[in-house]
Design an enzyme around this catalytic site. Structure first.
Site, PDB file in Angstrom:
ATOM      1  N   SER A  81       0.781  -1.245   0.000  1.00  0.00           N
ATOM      2  CA  SER A  81       0.000   0.000   0.000  1.00  0.00           C
ATOM      3  C   SER A  81       0.810   1.292   0.000  1.00  0.00           C
ATOM      4  O   SER A  81       1.605   1.563   0.905  1.00  0.00           O
ATOM      5  CB  SER A  81      -0.912   0.002   1.239  1.00  0.00           C
ATOM      6  OG  SER A  81      -1.537   1.248   1.387  1.00  0.00           O
TER       7      SER A  81
HETATM    8  N1  LIG Z   1      -4.332   2.985  -3.168  1.00  0.00           N
HETATM    9  C1  LIG Z   1      -4.709   2.276  -1.965  1.00  0.00           C
HETATM   10  C2  LIG Z   1      -3.490   2.021  -1.170  1.00  0.00           C
HETATM   11  O1  LIG Z   1      -3.583   1.343  -0.138  1.00  0.00           O
HETATM   12  O2  LIG Z   1      -2.420   2.533  -1.597  1.00  0.00           O
HETATM   13  C3  LIG Z   1      -5.761   1.305  -2.025  1.00  0.00           C
HETATM   14  C4  LIG Z   1      -5.953   2.617  -1.333  1.00  0.00           C
END
Ligand SMILES: NC1(C(=O)O)CC1
Ligand SMILES: Cc1ncc(COP(=O)(O)O)c(C=O)c1O
Length: 332
Positions: A81
């Site tokens: 993420s």
């Molecule tokens: N773009 C996201 C992340 O965790 O980076 C899915 C939100």
């Protein structure tokens, strides 16, 4: 900054994490290939850590957290993420504690490597679904409260009415940029993950009356469910701002290539194309898929004559999935 947007947002606590306006850049060689004009708003250059779109949301989310007296930030996402890492870095920069609740397998690459390098506390769970992750995040919050801490939970992707204000503000910045450039865009295109960025763009365009059509390229969930999420978020943010707006449903296309996070050869090739043609790096999970969609639809004449792509960052994804991409390009 558009005066109406500036005035509406002034009443919300915001921490300045982006000390500049991100530039708008013309892509001459991609434009020549497509026969239309393609520009990119460089929100990959928002400047904090890996940059990207989440920094805009965090200006309001962390402003809200501090205004509420929080001392610890909890957020969540996949192990790769972007949102989780940049949230943690911003929180640390502001002197807040942070716990990342992540799903997947610990892999010392990309954002997770950065999480560890920065000494960020992570709790990694082998779960697939977001609701499971939310349950774990709530458990961590309870644990911290029992220790006398004041936790503040930021949802996945910062996709909340407060976080959405970050992209309302982006449109306020964009409107003054394009009027000084004397440009009129037919469409504005972004990658859709949790939906907050597109929701902010949708509301910002309505408030500024900018005549540009928002188009989302979904890299995970798409269809009616995502459309509803985007429109609901925009509506809730409008309520927060105390404005009543008529929101048109944006076009949202499925460019997930079958699943969120699925790394495919077409996108690896697209990343190389844009990198070598324009010197701009896209990522295999979000912006590479979204730009693939932009080129695909532009060739069919479905995005108009002048297109603005919002580059929302994601660079660590290249390093998380680099070996997969090399294999797909028969380079390993
Ligand atoms: N773009 C996201 C992340 O965790 O980076 C899915 C939100
Ligand atoms: C690099 C990148 N671009 C785009 C997106 C999509 O933004 P949103 O979650 O606001 O839809 C995300 C996260 O989902 C991301 O990490």
């Amino acid at each position: 900054m558009h005066p109406k947007i500036g005035a509406l947002l002034a009443k919300f606590p915001r921490i300045e994490l982006i000390p500049w306006e991100t530039p708008i850049q013309y892509l001459p060689r991609i434009s020549e290939m497509l026969g239309v004009e393609v520009y990119v708003k460089r929100d990959d250059l928002t400047g904090l850590g890996i940059g990207g779109n989440k920094v805009r949301k965090l200006e309001f989310l962390l402003g809200d957290a501090l205004a509420k007296g929080a001392d610890t930030i909890i957020t969540m996402g996949a192990v790769h993420s972007n949102h989780a890492f940049v949230t943690a870095l911003a929180a640390k920069k502001l002197g807040l504690d942070v716990v990342l609740v992540l799903r997947g397998k610990e892999t010392l690459k990309g954002n997770y490597l950065l999480d560890k390098l920065m000494g960020i506390e992570t709790r990694v769970y082998d779960v697939e679904k977001t609701p499971d992750l939310i349950l774990y995040a709530e458990k961590v919050a309870k644990e911290l409260e029992e220790q006398g801490k004041k936790p503040y939970i930021i949802p996945i992707g910062g996709a909340s009415p407060v976080g959405t204000l970050g992209y309302v503000r982006m449109v306020g910045e964009l409107s003054t940029q394009i009027s000084s450039l004397g440009l009129k865009f037919d469409t504005i295109v972004d990658a859709v993950g949790s939906g907050g960025t597109l929701a902010g763009i949708l509301l910002g365009l309505e408030l500024t009356k900018l005549e540009v059509e928002p188009v989302g390229m979904a890299v995970g969930i798409f269809g009616e469910k995502m459309m509803q999420k985007v429109v609901d978020l925009a509506r809730e943010s409008a309520k927060l701002l105390g404005v009543s707006v008529e929101l048109k449903e944006p076009r949202i296309y499925d460019y997930s290539f079958g699943a969120y996070g699925k790394i495919v050869r077409e996108v690896a090739e697209l990343i190389r194309l844009v990198g070598t043609k324009e010197g701009i790096l896209l990522d295999p999970v979000y912006t590479g898929k979204a730009f693939y969609g932009l080129m695909d639809l532009a060739k069919k004449g479905e995005l108009g004559e002048r297109i603005l792509f919002i580059h929302t960052g994601g660079m660590p994804g290249i390093f998380h999935y680099g070996e997969d991409m090399l294999r797909l390009l028969n380079l390993q």
